[in-house]
Scaffold this active site. Structure first.
Site, PDB file in Angstrom:
ATOM      1  N   ASN A  84       3.101  -6.557  -1.361  1.00  0.00           N
ATOM      2  CA  ASN A  84       2.345  -5.935  -2.485  1.00  0.00           C
ATOM      3  C   ASN A  84       3.212  -5.468  -3.525  1.00  0.00           C
ATOM      4  O   ASN A  84       3.787  -4.445  -3.647  1.00  0.00           O
ATOM      5  CB  ASN A  84       1.441  -4.796  -2.011  1.00  0.00           C
ATOM      6  CG  ASN A  84       0.629  -4.204  -3.043  1.00  0.00           C
ATOM      7  OD1 ASN A  84       0.542  -4.685  -3.888  1.00  0.00           O
ATOM      8  ND2 ASN A  84      -0.137  -2.998  -2.765  1.00  0.00           N
TER       9      ASN A  84
ATOM     10  N   LYS B 282       2.523  -4.499  -6.409  1.00  0.00           N
ATOM     11  CA  LYS B 282       2.041  -3.629  -7.308  1.00  0.00           C
ATOM     12  C   LYS B 282       1.916  -3.929  -8.874  1.00  0.00           C
ATOM     13  O   LYS B 282       2.361  -5.189  -9.069  1.00  0.00           O
ATOM     14  CB  LYS B 282       2.233  -2.148  -6.984  1.00  0.00           C
ATOM     15  CG  LYS B 282       2.106  -1.888  -5.362  1.00  0.00           C
ATOM     16  CD  LYS B 282       2.408  -0.717  -5.088  1.00  0.00           C
ATOM     17  CE  LYS B 282       2.384  -0.469  -3.502  1.00  0.00           C
ATOM     18  NZ  LYS B 282       2.490   1.057  -2.931  1.00  0.00           N
TER      19      LYS B 282
ATOM     20  N   HIS C   9      -7.126  -0.664  -1.724  1.00  0.00           N
ATOM     21  CA  HIS C   9      -5.784  -0.272  -1.492  1.00  0.00           C
ATOM     22  C   HIS C   9      -5.900   1.286  -1.747  1.00  0.00           C
ATOM     23  O   HIS C   9      -6.709   1.587  -2.500  1.00  0.00           O
ATOM     24  CB  HIS C   9      -4.842  -1.073  -2.379  1.00  0.00           C
ATOM     25  CG  HIS C   9      -3.415  -0.525  -2.060  1.00  0.00           C
ATOM     26  ND1 HIS C   9      -2.778   0.697  -2.814  1.00  0.00           N
ATOM     27  CD2 HIS C   9      -2.232  -0.972  -1.318  1.00  0.00           C
ATOM     28  CE1 HIS C   9      -1.583   0.722  -2.300  1.00  0.00           C
ATOM     29  NE2 HIS C   9      -1.431   0.026  -1.653  1.00  0.00           N
TER      30      HIS C   9
ATOM     31  N   GLU D 277      -4.082   3.005  -3.574  1.00  0.00           N
ATOM     32  CA  GLU D 277      -4.075   3.246  -5.152  1.00  0.00           C
ATOM     33  C   GLU D 277      -5.399   3.143  -5.985  1.00  0.00           C
ATOM     34  O   GLU D 277      -5.552   3.619  -6.846  1.00  0.00           O
ATOM     35  CB  GLU D 277      -2.629   2.631  -5.829  1.00  0.00           C
ATOM     36  CG  GLU D 277      -1.672   3.083  -5.428  1.00  0.00           C
ATOM     37  CD  GLU D 277      -0.421   2.367  -4.979  1.00  0.00           C
ATOM     38  OE1 GLU D 277      -0.217   1.073  -5.587  1.00  0.00           O
ATOM     39  OE2 GLU D 277       0.422   2.769  -4.273  1.00  0.00           O
TER      40      GLU D 277
ATOM     41  N   GLU E 129      -2.864   1.930   6.218  1.00  0.00           N
ATOM     42  CA  GLU E 129      -2.019   2.924   5.408  1.00  0.00           C
ATOM     43  C   GLU E 129      -2.074   4.181   5.305  1.00  0.00           C
ATOM     44  O   GLU E 129      -3.154   4.568   4.367  1.00  0.00           O
ATOM     45  CB  GLU E 129      -2.111   1.975   3.911  1.00  0.00           C
ATOM     46  CG  GLU E 129      -1.896   0.297   3.975  1.00  0.00           C
ATOM     47  CD  GLU E 129      -1.076   0.016   2.742  1.00  0.00           C
ATOM     48  OE1 GLU E 129      -0.095  -0.774   2.985  1.00  0.00           O
ATOM     49  OE2 GLU E 129      -1.702  -0.049   1.762  1.00  0.00           O
TER      50      GLU E 129
ATOM     51  N   GLY F 248       4.782   4.760  -0.280  1.00  0.00           N
ATOM     52  CA  GLY F 248       5.752   4.978  -1.375  1.00  0.00           C
ATOM     53  C   GLY F 248       6.579   6.238  -1.519  1.00  0.00           C
ATOM     54  O   GLY F 248       6.957   6.780  -2.408  1.00  0.00           O
TER      55      GLY F 248
ATOM     56  N   SER G 229       5.799   2.528   3.534  1.00  0.00           N
ATOM     57  CA  SER G 229       7.212   2.674   3.575  1.00  0.00           C
ATOM     58  C   SER G 229       7.804   1.924   4.651  1.00  0.00           C
ATOM     59  O   SER G 229       8.762   2.210   5.185  1.00  0.00           O
ATOM     60  CB  SER G 229       7.634   4.129   3.709  1.00  0.00           C
ATOM     61  OG  SER G 229       7.264   4.855   2.521  1.00  0.00           O
TER      62      SER G 229
ATOM     63  N   GLY H 283       5.216  -2.415   0.174  1.00  0.00           N
ATOM     64  CA  GLY H 283       5.309  -2.257  -1.326  1.00  0.00           C
ATOM     65  C   GLY H 283       6.687  -2.583  -1.748  1.00  0.00           C
ATOM     66  O   GLY H 283       7.182  -3.481  -1.765  1.00  0.00           O
ATOM     67  N   GLY H 284       7.154  -1.270  -2.057  1.00  0.00           N
ATOM     68  CA  GLY H 284       8.556  -1.306  -2.458  1.00  0.00           C
ATOM     69  C   GLY H 284       9.518  -2.116  -1.856  1.00  0.00           C
ATOM     70  O   GLY H 284      10.270  -2.963  -2.768  1.00  0.00           O
TER      71      GLY H 284
HETATM   72  P1  PGA Z   1       5.179   1.077   0.432  1.00  0.00           P
HETATM   73  O1  PGA Z   1       3.751   0.738  -0.238  1.00  0.00           O
HETATM   74  O2  PGA Z   1       5.682   0.070   1.427  1.00  0.00           O
HETATM   75  O3  PGA Z   1       6.063   1.209  -1.138  1.00  0.00           O
HETATM   76  O4  PGA Z   1       5.099   2.399   0.825  1.00  0.00           O
HETATM   77  C1  PGA Z   1       2.972  -0.099   0.827  1.00  0.00           C
HETATM   78  C2  PGA Z   1       1.688  -0.428   0.112  1.00  0.00           C
HETATM   79  O5  PGA Z   1       1.218   0.392  -0.915  1.00  0.00           O
HETATM   80  O6  PGA Z   1       0.924  -1.131   0.503  1.00  0.00           O
END
Ligand code: PGA
Length: 252
Positions: A9, A11, A96, A98, A168, A174, A213, A234-235
């Site tokens: 993802n 983002k 998600h 967010e 999640e 994050g 993470s 994500g990251g």
């Molecule tokens: P992250 O994000 O790996 O940066 O923690 C995961 C996500 O939001 O799907």
């Protein structure tokens, strides 16, 4: 057992002009991993056409991060599922954390989006997960049961089969904090049980991803758990090297 799904993802990161170099590197670095796992990247809307072109004739799939629940109309700034399909996109992340906590989407709205995505025969990835205060208050199970019931409770078994679930925990997204493989497995087992109530033994076919993470250093232990069928990253998905390393760490 389905193949593991390694989903990225992006983002609001990676501009269209960065997609070509990313794709070239990922295709090279993940050439072996795609033999054993399914790989999906979810860029921001403007990068979707270039990502589709860059991964054309590659096993890497491309999905969207969100969609609107209506098909068209006066919804400034929104993108419909029909438009995504027109582009050649089937996969879409819905609910998600967010979207829930930064943009204020609630279970009711997420259900409408989910129903629309299923009606359009898309492949939704529905995210669920508890906040830190909910975990600390011992309410993780209650929250997951509620989110499952409100978003998936009314769906037919046939519809549920098109779905991918993503657990999640919001406190792990994050933040650098990852659920331990055991903590994640516990939540996945609960979700599998809820799926089993509707799908019986077919519940094993619905993939449940872990997200929060995930990085090359912790992916193998997470992916080794019985009920973790993939990861939503994500990251660490923004760097093709680390995304490919996560994919490579999956068991066959
Ligand atoms: P992250 O994000 O790996 O940066 O923690 C995961 C996500 O939001 O799907």
């Amino acid at each position: 057992m389905p193949r593991k799904l390694i989903a990225g993802n992006w983002k609001m990161n990676l501009a269209p002009s960065e997609v070509g170099a990313y794709a070239a590197l990922l295709k090279e670095r993940a050439a072996e991993a795609v033999e054993k796992v399914d790989l999906l990247v979810c860029p921001a809307y403007p990068a979707l056409p270039l990502a589709l072109a860059a991964f054309d004739e590659s096993p890497v799939m491309v999905g969207a991060q969100n969609m609107h629940q209506e098909l068209s109309g006066a919804f400034t700034g929104a993108v419909s599922g029909e438009m995504l399909i027109d582009l050649g996109i089937e996969w879409v992340i819905l609910g998600h954390s967010e979207r829930r906590h930064v943009f204020g989407e609630d279970d009711q709205l997420i259900l409408q989006k989910l129903q629309r995505a299923l009606e359009l025969e898309m492949r939704p990835i529905l995210c669920v997960g508890e906040l830190l205060e909910e975990r600390e208050g011992g309410r993780t199970e209650e929250v997951l049961r509620r989110q499952f019931k409100l978003t998936l409770g009314e769906l037919e078994p046939k519809e549920l089969k098109r779905l991918t679930l993503a657990y999640e925990p919001v406190w792990a997204i994050g933040t650098g904090l990852t659920a331990t493989p055991e903590t994640a497995q516990e939540a996945h087992e609960l979700l599998r049980g809820l799926l089993r109530e509707k799908l019986n033994e077919d519940a094993a076919e619905t993939r449940i991803l872990y997200g929060g993470s995930v990085k090359p250093a912790n992916a193998a232990d997470l992916l080794a758990q019985d009920d973790i069928d993939g990861v939503l990253v994500g990251g660490a998905s923004l760097d093709p090297d680390s995304f490919a390393a996560i994919a490579a760490s999956a068991p066959r």
